[in-house]
Scaffold this active site. Structure first.
Site, PDB file in Angstrom:
ATOM      1  N   SER A  63       7.502  -7.906  -8.061  1.00 48.35           N
ATOM      2  CA  SER A  63       7.956  -6.987  -7.981  1.00 48.35           C
ATOM      3  C   SER A  63       6.909  -6.061  -7.374  1.00 48.35           C
ATOM      4  O   SER A  63       7.161  -4.441  -7.530  1.00 48.35           O
ATOM      5  CB  SER A  63       8.980  -5.873  -8.646  1.00 48.35           C
ATOM      6  OG  SER A  63       9.818  -7.129  -9.542  1.00 48.35           O
ATOM      7  N   HIS A  64       6.887  -6.156  -5.846  1.00 46.23           N
ATOM      8  CA  HIS A  64       5.799  -5.321  -5.272  1.00 46.23           C
ATOM      9  C   HIS A  64       5.232  -6.388  -3.817  1.00 46.23           C
ATOM     10  O   HIS A  64       5.809  -7.147  -3.561  1.00 46.23           O
ATOM     11  CB  HIS A  64       4.213  -5.723  -6.454  1.00 46.23           C
ATOM     12  CG  HIS A  64       4.055  -6.356  -6.408  1.00 46.23           C
ATOM     13  ND1 HIS A  64       3.254  -7.479  -6.359  1.00 46.23           N
ATOM     14  CD2 HIS A  64       3.312  -6.652  -7.756  1.00 46.23           C
ATOM     15  CE1 HIS A  64       2.781  -7.809  -6.369  1.00 46.23           C
ATOM     16  NE2 HIS A  64       3.245  -8.341  -7.642  1.00 46.23           N
TER      17      HIS A  64
END
Ligand code: TYD
Length: 149
Positions: A63-64
């Site tokens: 999640s980046h």
């Protein structure tokens, strides 16, 4: 010369898009073997290797996005999904074979989810770890991509 330029352009384009890459598979009655090495099979030179394991049910990693680093992700064991978002659309790749890997270019929001029990994600990168290379805010990522709000 023109052909060389065209070929270079083609490779540059390919390098900017995710790509599922099939790795060599040497089948053998004693057990199969697959591999990749620098300057072959994957589109960058390896600087770092890490792996994700013992993921509890329902958890997600990632999640980046990375500003510069490229990655190649393999499900060495079990299965999981790699969800990539280019700022506008999302694509999901399910990895479940140890002789396939996913090339992830820089500037893709990426998340690893839906891990099966005992799955093992092997990740190689073209860069050493650098926390400054991370974008951890989706809105900042979208702005950087120049997405229309
Ligand atoms: P991170 O990449 O943030 O994992 P995720 O995005 O799945 O949550 O890494 C988690 C922690 O591990 C973070 O504190 C940085 C550290 N880390 C390293 O020290 N070296 C590495 O090569 C990686 C990938 C992470």
């Amino acid at each position: 010369m023109k052909l060389l330029d065209e070929t270079k352009k083609y490779h540059e384009k390919v390098m900017t898009e995710p790509l599922l890459i099939q790795l060599p598979k040497i089948t053998d009655p004693r057990g199969n073997l697959s591999f990749f090495q620098n300057n072959n099979q994957i589109p960058f030179e390896i600087a770092r290797t890490y792996w994700i394991y013992d993921v509890p049910g329902g958890e997600a990693r990632g999640s980046h996005a990375f500003k510069e680093q490229k990655e190649f992700i393999i499900a060495l064991s079990g299965s999981f999904d790699v969800v990539l978002n280019d700022g506008e659309k999302e694509i999901k790749f399910t990895l479940n074979r140890s002789y396939y890997g996913l090339y992830v270019p820089p500037m893709y929001w990426r998340s690893l989810e839906n891990f099966s029990t005992n799955s093992l994600a092997l990740i190689v990168s073209d860069k050493n770890f650098d926390s400054n290379d991370y974008i951890r805010d989706f809105q900042i990522f979208k702005n950087r991509k120049g997405c229309i709000q």
